[in-house]
Write an enzyme that holds these catalytic residues in place. Sequence first.
Site, short mmCIF file in Angstrom:
data_model
loop_
_atom_site.label_atom_id
_atom_site.label_comp_id
_atom_site.label_asym_id
_atom_site.label_seq_id
_atom_site.Cartn_x
_atom_site.Cartn_y
_atom_site.Cartn_z
N HIS A 1 -2.96 3.36 -4.61
CA HIS A 1 -2.29 2.95 -3.36
C HIS A 1 -0.88 2.43 -3.65
O HIS A 1 -0.49 1.36 -3.17
CB HIS A 1 -3.13 1.89 -2.64
CG HIS A 1 -4.37 2.46 -2.02
ND1 HIS A 1 -4.33 3.30 -0.93
CD2 HIS A 1 -5.69 2.30 -2.34
CE1 HIS A 1 -5.58 3.64 -0.60
NE2 HIS A 1 -6.42 3.06 -1.45
N GLU B 1 -9.95 2.90 -5.08
CA GLU B 1 -9.55 4.26 -4.72
C GLU B 1 -8.37 4.77 -5.55
O GLU B 1 -7.34 5.16 -5.02
CB GLU B 1 -9.22 4.32 -3.22
CG GLU B 1 -10.43 4.01 -2.34
CD GLU B 1 -10.11 4.08 -0.86
OE1 GLU B 1 -10.99 4.46 -0.08
OE2 GLU B 1 -8.97 3.72 -0.48
N ASP C 1 0.86 -1.19 0.00
CA ASP C 1 0.00 0.00 0.00
C ASP C 1 0.89 1.23 0.00
O ASP C 1 2.12 1.12 -0.10
CB ASP C 1 -0.94 0.00 1.20
CG ASP C 1 -2.30 0.61 0.85
OD1 ASP C 1 -2.34 1.81 0.55
OD2 ASP C 1 -3.31 -0.12 0.89
#
Length: 767
Positions: free
Chosen positions: A272, A335, A199
């Site tokens: 990410h 995202e 991440d």
Amino acid sequence: MMKNLFVFCLICNGFILYSQNKMNHQIIPNPVSVKSAGGRLNLNDVKQIIIPEKNKGVKKIAEFYIRALNQSDIKIIETKSPHTSSKKSIILQLLRGENSSDYYTLNSSKNGIKITAYQERGLFYALQSLIQIIEKSEGQNNITNLSIPYINIEDDSRFKYRGLHLDVSRHFFPVSFIKNYIDMMAKYKYNYFHWHLTDDQGWRIEIKQFPELTQTGGYRKSTLIGHHSDSPAKYDSTEYGGYYTQDEIREVIIYAADRYIEIIPEIEMPGHSSAALAAYPIFGCTGGPYEVANTWGVFDDVFCTKDTTIWFLKEILKEVCDLFPGEYIHIGGDECPKERWKSCPNCQAIKRRRNIKTEEELQSYFISQIGIFLTSKGKKLIGWDEILEGGIPTNAIIMSWRGEEGGILAAKAKHQVIMTPGSHCYFDHYQSTYAKEPLAIGSYLPLERVYSYNPIPSVLTKQQSSYILGAQGNVWTEYMSDENKVFYMAYPRAIALAEVNWTEEKNKSYSDFIKRLHQHSKWFKENNISFSLSYLDLNYKTKNNNNHVELIINKPALDGSILLETIKDGDAKQEYTSEDTFILDKTLNCKAWYQLKDKTLSRPITIDFVSHLGAGKNITLINSPAEKYFQGGSSALLNGIQAPQNKYGGQEWIGMEGKNFEAIIDYKDTNAISTITFQFFNAPGSWIHLPSEVVISASSDGKNFEIIKQQNIETNNLKYIEPKILLDKKIIPQYLKILVKNHGEIEEHLPGAGHGSWLFIGEIKIE
């Protein structure tokens, strides 16, 4: 922390109740059928385990039995055909035929225990149930006696996929803890461990071809202190990081496989990706420089979609595929801001070359290229539900986290789905309204709500429902820096989800589950494992009752009584009562506990009721709030109880996603109104923004409204504000309309850019 939870997972001092037929037991997840005819088998008299000849898997399970029971004198006897013996025995028998891999039967009598299953994993699951019903007592000379009731169990799982997730990127945990985490999963019959390895805040898996991924991407210079929404943000000055070598990962894979758990690695892309870009900036759109993130959230810098980036990620995944033998590889896909792509010459060239119209389609192209590669390696791609945007990649499996909508869409399109909505499956949310609950990301997910989840949406047909593989609990670790906090946040909610995944709806009962769970809590305490007892806490709801507030205190499903302490005129008064309903018609400050019959006390809840002209009035909402932020109902807005200032979860806050708040209050009172005070929460890091304006209107008939006050709400950095709206003159309306205008679409430079902002409103105080 224990070195090996599995070996010591006996439930000590368990209390067993049983009857002629159905049996009250403490097995979790609840089996299909449990019956007993009375009597008990002393396991100390069992001296042998009989297993099929030359079956290494069953022999390994038998060895697990011996270690778990701590009886090294038990012998393993291999035979071509398991049979009864003159000695008391445990017989492990594999049945012929192709039936469920999880199915098992367990029968105990004066002659011993016989366990049957179609596959080895079924025998292993029978072991878990056996361990949970063992009662430990002290015999002569303090020798431990182990016994179980004479019992007949038939059992099978509801879902093929029973998953639990752990994020090791935000905070890193050693191999020893990962093994303990897997042990706990095995105890409750989970079979998939979703290991979130990369991440923005750290790359945790060794990739030999690209060593900088761990040497640079595995460490951040500092870490956020406090909550992401705090302003100003504070950071420590300590480098933080770590990673797993490939040898360590192989060790964990073998350990999990011995417990019939498959590991699913997650390698995040295209978003990410800050940690990876810090190590190899050439694969970003701007070329950097980039840094490993030291805070939480979503970042604009993501992987570029150019061919060399896709080559880079395929080379990484080649090592990942060779390392992990399971069928699934998770690639994230969530995202991913697309602002960099819009201005990147390489991304725009890909769009022109591939005749791609939008950035959403560009992400679909990116994911599809990775999916084709994984298919060539014999793997199946899993992605979060954002990978649906721009078109569903062929053969992709969807993890539906932003609600159930993505999962429903995927199932209707004949894609397999794993349900993991934040409303029921995110164990990083607060699990209690207790004021001193440790810091969490936000929201409120109590145990009962987890247990109530049904992974099959009611809108799906029987055929469409067949694409739902099961459900998964997610443990994101932004606010879990140590191992004890991880267990505290995950358990017992992970136990509730284990029963959701294993047990058919018709065999589920929350009150029965709590009784069984309370027995398990003793094992956690005896073994010094963090475990939340929030299920013992009282909680309350309110409803309107003739212009008064009716307070309903909900008791846990365990025998006990409410202890109420009221504070009046400076004196404390204790009251013991079995009543659970109170009328609030005047200012009241009180604390309430629940006391079990063994005198165990829950943590207190505090209720501060302040009477005002709106308290108890009927209120009708014109726009519906988000389901997970509407737990107190509309009456929470006019119940005289302030919403907490430090967190937006619980029954006192109401959350609107991308919508205005609009409601009509049925006032009908003789008292004139001069002020209306609101509660608003402000946490831009969590996509929560202050409203832009409040509009108050009045009406005599509830249909025709006249605006009596408009007031702008100024943006500021405070987490919580309580603006008081002064009316230009006192009025006595029959009806009031309240319009609170949402901030609107979140600006590009802020977390959640492009999404509709959240609006949180608490008590509306009318004076």
